[in-house]
Design a protein around this motif. Structure first.
Motif, PDB file in Angstrom:
ATOM      1  N   SER A 121       5.564  14.274   9.152  1.00  0.00           N
ATOM      2  CA  SER A 121       4.527  15.246   9.527  1.00  0.00           C
ATOM      3  C   SER A 121       3.156  14.813   9.013  1.00  0.00           C
ATOM      4  O   SER A 121       2.129  15.234   9.551  1.00  0.00           O
ATOM      5  CB  SER A 121       4.868  16.629   8.966  1.00  0.00           C
ATOM      6  N   ALA A 122       3.110  13.955   8.004  1.00  0.00           N
ATOM      7  CA  ALA A 122       1.857  13.430   7.460  1.00  0.00           C
ATOM      8  C   ALA A 122       2.203  12.272   6.520  1.00  0.00           C
ATOM      9  O   ALA A 122       3.302  12.236   5.935  1.00  0.00           O
ATOM     10  CB  ALA A 122       1.074  14.500   6.708  1.00  0.00           C
ATOM     11  N   ILE A 123       1.246  11.331   6.368  1.00  0.00           N
ATOM     12  CA  ILE A 123       1.453  10.197   5.460  1.00  0.00           C
ATOM     13  C   ILE A 123       0.212  10.017   4.607  1.00  0.00           C
ATOM     14  O   ILE A 123      -0.916   9.950   5.110  1.00  0.00           O
ATOM     15  CB  ILE A 123       1.766   8.901   6.233  1.00  0.00           C
ATOM     16  N   GLU A 124       0.442   9.937   3.299  1.00  0.00           N
ATOM     17  CA  GLU A 124      -0.626   9.856   2.310  1.00  0.00           C
ATOM     18  C   GLU A 124      -0.704   8.439   1.739  1.00  0.00           C
ATOM     19  O   GLU A 124       0.283   7.904   1.250  1.00  0.00           O
ATOM     20  CB  GLU A 124      -0.352  10.862   1.191  1.00  0.00           C
ATOM     21  N   LEU A 125      -1.900   7.838   1.829  1.00  0.00           N
ATOM     22  CA  LEU A 125      -2.146   6.535   1.224  1.00  0.00           C
ATOM     23  C   LEU A 125      -2.606   6.744  -0.206  1.00  0.00           C
ATOM     24  O   LEU A 125      -3.530   7.529  -0.468  1.00  0.00           O
ATOM     25  CB  LEU A 125      -3.212   5.775   2.006  1.00  0.00           C
ATOM     26  N   CYS A 126      -1.955   6.042  -1.160  1.00  0.00           N
ATOM     27  CA  CYS A 126      -2.278   6.190  -2.576  1.00  0.00           C
ATOM     28  C   CYS A 126      -2.700   4.833  -3.137  1.00  0.00           C
ATOM     29  O   CYS A 126      -1.990   3.833  -2.958  1.00  0.00           O
ATOM     30  CB  CYS A 126      -1.066   6.698  -3.355  1.00  0.00           C
ATOM     31  N   LEU A 127      -3.853   4.799  -3.813  1.00  0.00           N
ATOM     32  CA  LEU A 127      -4.360   3.577  -4.427  1.00  0.00           C
ATOM     33  C   LEU A 127      -4.139   3.618  -5.930  1.00  0.00           C
ATOM     34  O   LEU A 127      -4.158   4.684  -6.560  1.00  0.00           O
ATOM     35  CB  LEU A 127      -5.845   3.394  -4.122  1.00  0.00           C
ATOM     36  N   PHE A 128      -3.956   2.427  -6.520  1.00  0.00           N
ATOM     37  CA  PHE A 128      -3.660   2.306  -7.949  1.00  0.00           C
ATOM     38  C   PHE A 128      -4.486   1.191  -8.559  1.00  0.00           C
ATOM     39  O   PHE A 128      -4.846   0.207  -7.894  1.00  0.00           O
ATOM     40  CB  PHE A 128      -2.171   2.014  -8.163  1.00  0.00           C
ATOM     41  N   GLY A 129      -4.762   1.344  -9.849  1.00  0.00           N
ATOM     42  CA  GLY A 129      -5.467   0.315 -10.587  1.00  0.00           C
ATOM     43  C   GLY A 129      -4.502  -0.744 -11.087  1.00  0.00           C
ATOM     44  O   GLY A 129      -3.281  -0.614 -10.966  1.00  0.00           O
ATOM     45  N   PRO A 130      -5.037  -1.820 -11.693  1.00  0.00           N
ATOM     46  CA  PRO A 130      -4.181  -2.885 -12.217  1.00  0.00           C
ATOM     47  C   PRO A 130      -3.184  -2.408 -13.262  1.00  0.00           C
ATOM     48  O   PRO A 130      -2.136  -3.043 -13.459  1.00  0.00           O
ATOM     49  CB  PRO A 130      -5.180  -3.880 -12.807  1.00  0.00           C
ATOM     50  N   ASP A 131      -3.504  -1.291 -13.931  1.00  0.00           N
ATOM     51  CA  ASP A 131      -2.599  -0.748 -14.952  1.00  0.00           C
ATOM     52  C   ASP A 131      -1.526   0.159 -14.365  1.00  0.00           C
ATOM     53  O   ASP A 131      -0.706   0.729 -15.094  1.00  0.00           O
ATOM     54  CB  ASP A 131      -3.402   0.026 -15.997  1.00  0.00           C
ATOM     55  N   GLY A 132      -1.513   0.297 -13.040  1.00  0.00           N
ATOM     56  CA  GLY A 132      -0.531   1.148 -12.393  1.00  0.00           C
ATOM     57  C   GLY A 132      -0.911   2.607 -12.312  1.00  0.00           C
ATOM     58  O   GLY A 132      -0.146   3.416 -11.773  1.00  0.00           O
ATOM     59  N   GLU A 133      -2.071   2.957 -12.831  1.00  0.00           N
ATOM     60  CA  GLU A 133      -2.511   4.354 -12.778  1.00  0.00           C
ATOM     61  C   GLU A 133      -3.155   4.673 -11.431  1.00  0.00           C
ATOM     62  O   GLU A 133      -3.864   3.848 -10.869  1.00  0.00           O
ATOM     63  CB  GLU A 133      -3.507   4.625 -13.908  1.00  0.00           C
ATOM     64  N   PRO A 134      -2.887   5.878 -10.884  1.00  0.00           N
ATOM     65  CA  PRO A 134      -3.473   6.243  -9.585  1.00  0.00           C
ATOM     66  C   PRO A 134      -4.987   6.381  -9.680  1.00  0.00           C
ATOM     67  O   PRO A 134      -5.526   6.863 -10.687  1.00  0.00           O
ATOM     68  CB  PRO A 134      -2.808   7.579  -9.269  1.00  0.00           C
ATOM     69  N   THR A 135      -5.676   5.926  -8.622  1.00  0.00           N
ATOM     70  CA  THR A 135      -7.139   6.010  -8.605  1.00  0.00           C
ATOM     71  C   THR A 135      -7.671   6.841  -7.443  1.00  0.00           C
ATOM     72  O   THR A 135      -8.750   7.421  -7.549  1.00  0.00           O
ATOM     73  CB  THR A 135      -7.742   4.599  -8.511  1.00  0.00           C
ATOM     74  N   ALA A 136      -6.965   6.897  -6.329  1.00  0.00           N
ATOM     75  CA  ALA A 136      -7.442   7.661  -5.174  1.00  0.00           C
ATOM     76  C   ALA A 136      -6.307   7.856  -4.188  1.00  0.00           C
ATOM     77  O   ALA A 136      -5.330   7.094  -4.181  1.00  0.00           O
ATOM     78  CB  ALA A 136      -8.618   6.939  -4.503  1.00  0.00           C
ATOM     79  N   SER A 137      -6.452   8.873  -3.333  1.00  0.00           N
ATOM     80  CA  SER A 137      -5.453   9.085  -2.281  1.00  0.00           C
ATOM     81  C   SER A 137      -6.049   9.945  -1.173  1.00  0.00           C
ATOM     82  O   SER A 137      -7.020  10.677  -1.390  1.00  0.00           O
ATOM     83  CB  SER A 137      -4.198   9.755  -2.842  1.00  0.00           C
ATOM     84  N   ALA A 138      -5.449   9.829   0.005  1.00  0.00           N
ATOM     85  CA  ALA A 138      -5.855  10.663   1.133  1.00  0.00           C
ATOM     86  C   ALA A 138      -4.835  10.508   2.245  1.00  0.00           C
ATOM     87  O   ALA A 138      -4.127   9.497   2.329  1.00  0.00           O
ATOM     88  CB  ALA A 138      -7.253  10.284   1.635  1.00  0.00           C
TER      89      ALA A 138
END
Length: 677
Positions: free
Chosen positions: A37-54
C-alpha cells in the motif's frame, strides 16, 4: 523513525530502471511490489543510524519510485514496506522490518542475527502474530553504487566450449593457506588475482574458474549457534551485491580488477548462482527483503494454503521465477554481472527449479525461453545443475541448448569403473564419448556434458581413494548429513596412512581418473585441490567448515599430480578429436565422421558388442588412419595388450612403457596414450 524529512523531485523520477541509480543531481530509487500500500525509503549514516526517510511518491505497474536530489553514491539505504499482515492470504507486510533492496549493488555488512529480524513472534513460533520490533540495527544497509570503471581493452574471451577446461573453486578456500599470497588479502578477490595463483592456473591449462557463490549470502543462525558457519554460500540474500567479507576493503573495484587480471591471463570467470531460493527460508524464516516486499510475488506459495511456502529446493522456499517481475530481476542480475562486472558465464544451482511451470519441469518454459532470446545472456557460458529435490527434478540431459549440464553419471561411472565394479565397461565407454544417450539429441553437441570426477559437494578425488565412509562428525549432525553414495574405496586402509603400497595404489587410481576426465569428450571440470591430492579428512559435506578442513593445503601439494594434470591438458589441446562436438556410438560411427571412433580389445582385435559385458581393459582409437590417438584404459590387473598395427609413439603414461613386437606389458590401474603421427 527519523526526524529529518527526505524530499523527492517528481519531475525527475523514473520507473524504467529498478534499484538505486545515481544520476545528475541525485539518485533515482525504484522497487517492485504488486501488493504493497506504500513504500518508505530510509537513509542511514555510516554508523548505521537513520538520517532521513519518506514515502516513495510515485507508483505505476507495481513499481514504486522517486528521485532524491542530493543523494549520491555511497549513501546507505533500506526500505520499509506497508501493507496488510495477513499470512493466511500469503501477505506478510511489516513496516517495522527494514528491508534490503533486491537490486542493491553493495551491502555494507553482514546480517546480525536477532529475534527482531523475524516478522512474527519467533519466541512462540506463531507466524500469524506480527512482531513490531525494529529490525534496522541488525540488517545490512544497501549502498548506492556508481558502476563506472575503466576496463581499458578488457573484453569477453568467448572461448569455445570445446577448448574449455573449468576449475571449480571456493574464493576463500582456494587462497587462505597459500604461502605466497599476503595474509591481509587471503580469501578475497584480490587473492584470486595474485600472480602465484594465476601462474598455477595457467600451468594447469585452466581456461575458466567457476567460483562457488560470491553473491551476498547469510550465515545460518543455527550454524553460528553451533560454532559453525555457512561456508559454501548457497543461501543468497541478494543477487547483485557481492558477499561483503570477500572484499579486502570496501571497494567494488576489487572485483573488476580481479576479473580483468584473470582475463589477461586467458582465464574466464563463471559464477555459481542460486536463483532457485533465498536466505529467508520458509514462512518461519526471517523477513529480510523479498518476503516483506511482496511475499506473494517473489515466492511460490501453496495454492491451497498460501500461508506456506512451496519448497522444491529443500531450503524452505522457492523463488517464483515464472512471475514477470521476478524473472526480470533474475535477468537484470545476470546481465549486470556480464555487462558491468564482465563475468563470462554462470552455473545455475538446482537449475531444474528454474524450469518449473504449473505442469512441472518444462525445458521450453519461460526462464529458458528468456535466456535463449536474450542478446547478452544467450552468448555467455550457461551451465545447469540439472536437478532439484522436487518430483521429476532429476533432469540430466533434459535442458535446452545453449545450456551445458553437470553430468553426475560421468562421476559415478568413472569412479565405479576404476573401483573395478563389474559390468561398467560399456557405460564407461559412453562417458568417454560425451554421454550420447543423455545428450545426443535435440541438436545438442558433445560439449553439452560437463564432466567431473569430484565437485565441492562430496568427497574430494583423493578422499575417494582414502575413505570407504564419510566422516562428517565435525558438522554436528551425528553423521546424518552428506550423501552416502560416494562410490569410493580406501584401497585397504581408512584415512591417512604411511604405507607406501597403499599410497602408490591410491596415486595410480587418482591419475587414472584424472586421465579419464581430460581424455573424454565433453567439457572437463576439475575441483580445485584435486590436482594436488587435497583431502578433507573424509568429510563429504564441508558446507559449514570455514577452516583447514575445507581450505586447500598448498604446502602439502603432491607436485607429481600437478605435473600430471598439466600433461593431460597439454595432450587435450594438441589433439582436436578429443574435443570433438559430434557423437559417435559404441557400436559404430554416427553422423558425419564415419569411423572416427574405434574400440580395441587387448587380445588384438576390434571389440564386439558382447565384449562390453565386463571388459576392465580396452583401447579407444580416435582420428584418421594416418593420424590418430590410441588410448588404453586398464582398471583390472596388469596384463599384456596386443597393439593395433602401426608405429605407435607413447604420448602419455604415468610410468615408462616400451612396446615390443606390437605387444605391451600394461600395468594395473593405468592409462596410456599413443599416437601414430
Amino acid at each position: 523513525m527519523t526526524s529529518q524529512k527526505l524530499t523527492f523531485d517528481r519531475t525527475a523520477a523514473r520507473s524504467d530502471t529498478l534499484g538505486a541509480e545515481p544520476l545528475e543531481g541525485g539518485t533515482n530509487f525504484a522497487i517492485y511490489s504488486e501488493h504493497a500500500s506504500a513504500i518508505e525509503l530510509c537513509l542511514f549514516g555510516p554508523d548505521g543510524e537513520p538520517t532521513a526517510s519518506a514515502m516513495l511518491p510515485e507508483m505505476e505497474g507495481g513499481v514504486w519510485y522517486g528521485f532524491a536530489p542530493g543523494v549520491w553514491a555511497g549513501q546507505r539505504y533500506g526500505y520499509r514496506v506497508h501493507g496488510p499482515y495477513e499470512p493466511e492470504r500469503g501477505l506478510r507486510f511489516n513496516p517495522s522490518k527494514l528491508l534490503i533492496d533486491p537490486y542493491a549493488r553493495q551491502l555494507d555488512s553482514e546480517l546480525r542475527w536477532d529475534d527482531a529480524v523475524f516478522g512474527y513472534d519467533v519466541m512462540t513460533g506463531d507466524d500469524l502474530t506480527r512482531d513490531d520490533r525494529d529490525s534496522a540495527p541488525f540488517i545490512p544497509k544497501a549502498v548506492v553504487t556508481d558502476t563506472v570503471f575503466d576496463w581499458d581493452d578488457d573484453t569477453a574471451l568467448r572461448r569455445r566450449w570445446a577448448d574449455s577446461v573449468v576449475y571449480e573453486a571456493h574464493l576463500r578456500g582456494l587462497t587462505m593457506k597459500h604461502p605466497d599470497v599476503p595474509e591481509e588479502i587471503r580469501g578475497t578477490f584480490p587473492a584470486l588475482a595474485h600472480p602465484a595463483v594465476l601462474d598455477h592456473l595457467t600451468r594447469l591449462g585452466i581456461t575458466a574458474v567457476e567460483l562457488l557463490p560470491i553473491q551476498g549470502f547469510v550465515r545460518d543462525r543455527h550454524l553460528q549457534e553451533k560454532g559453525l558457519t555457512n561456508y559454501w554460500g548457497y543461501n543468497t540474500l541478494n543477487f547483485f551485491a557481492p558477499h561483503a567479507p570477500y572484499l579486502a576493503g570496501t571497494d567494488l573495484l576489487e572485483i573488476k580488477r580481479t576479473i580483468k587480471a584473470l582475463h589477461r591471463a586467458g582465464i574466464e570467470v563463471i559464477l555459481d548462482v542460486v536463483y532457485n531460493h533465498t536466505a529467508e527460508g520458509s514462512e518461519k524464516g526471517p523477513t529480510l527483503s523479498f518476503r516483506g516486499i511482496d511475499n506473494l510475488t517473489y515466492y511460490l506459495t501453496d495454492p491451497a494454503h498460501p500461508r506456506h511456502c512451496y519448497d522444491v529446493t529443500g531450503t524452505g522456499n522457492t523463488l517464483n521465477v515464472s512471475h514477470p517481475a521476478v524473472l526480470r530481476m533474475v535477468m537484470d542480475s545476470l546481465r549486470y554481472w556480464v555487462q558491468v562486472m564482465h563475468v563470462d558465464g554462470f552455473r545455475f544451482d538446482l537449475a531444474s527449479t528454474l524450469g518449473r511451470e504449473a505442469t512441472g519441469f518444462e525445458r521450453e518454459g519461460c526462464f529458458f525461453a528468456a535466456m535463449k532470446q536474450d542478446p547478452v545472456l544467450s552468448s555467455v557460458k550457461l551451465i545447469a545443475e540439472p536437478w532439484d529435490v522436487g518430483d521429476g527434478g532429476y533432469q540430466v540431459g533434459g535442458f535446452p541448448w545453449p545450456f551445458r549440464e553437470w553430468n553426475d553419471k560421468f562421476r559415478d561411472d568413472v569412479r565405479g569403473f576404476w573401483r573395478r565394479d563389474p559390468g561398467l565397461s560399456g557405460r564407461y565407454a559412453e562417458r568417454l564419448l560425451g554421454s550420447p544417450v543423455q545428450f545426443g539429441h535435440s541438436l545438442r553437441p558433445a560439449t553439452s556434458s560437463i564432466n567431473f570426477v569430484a565437485a565441492h559437494d562430496g568427497f574430494t578425488l583423493w578422499d575417494t581413494v582414502a575413505y570407504n565412509h564419510k566422516h562428517n562428525e565435525a558438522n554436528g549432525e551425528d553423521g546424518r548429513d552428506g550423501h552416502d553414495h560416494n562410490v569410493s574405496d580406501n584401497m585397504g586402509h581408512e584415512g591417512e596412512t604411511d604405507d607406501a603400497g597403499v599410497l602408490a595404489a591410491r596415486t595410480a587410481r587418482v591419475k587414472a581418473m584424472l586421465a579419464t576426465l581430460f581424455l573424454s569428450r565433453g567439457v572437463p571440470m576439475l575441483l580445485s585441490g584435486d590436482e594436488m591430492g587435497n583431502s578433507q579428512g573424509g568429510n563429504n559435506n564441508v558446507y559449514c567448515q570455514d577452516n583447514e578442513t575445507s581450505w586447500i593445503d598448498w604446502e602439502a601439494a603432491n607436485l607429481d599430480l600437478v605435473d600430471w594434470v598439466a600433461q593431460l591438458t597439454a595432450v587435450r589441446r594438441s589433439f582436436r578429436d578429443l574435443t570433438s562436438r559430434t557423437f559417435e556410438g559404441i557400436g559404430g560411427a554416427q553422423g558425419d565422421r564415419m569411423g572416427a571412433v574405434k574400440w580395441w580389445h587387448p587380445d588384438g582385435r576390434p571389440i564386439d558388442d558382447p565384449d562390453w559385458g565386463n571388459l576392465p581393459c580396452f583401447g579407444m582409437i580416435l582420428g584418421e588412419e594416418d593420424h590418430c590417438l590410441l588410448m588404453l584404459f586398464n582398471a583390472g590387473d596388469g596384463r599384456e595388450v596386443v597393439l593395433p598395427d602401426g608405429d605407435w609413439r607413447l604420448r602419455l603414461s604415468a610410468a615408462p612403457l616400451e612396446p615390443a613386437g606390437g605387444r605391451l606389458d600394461f600395468p594395473a590401474q593405468s592409462v596410456a596414450v599413443f599416437d601414430n603421427g
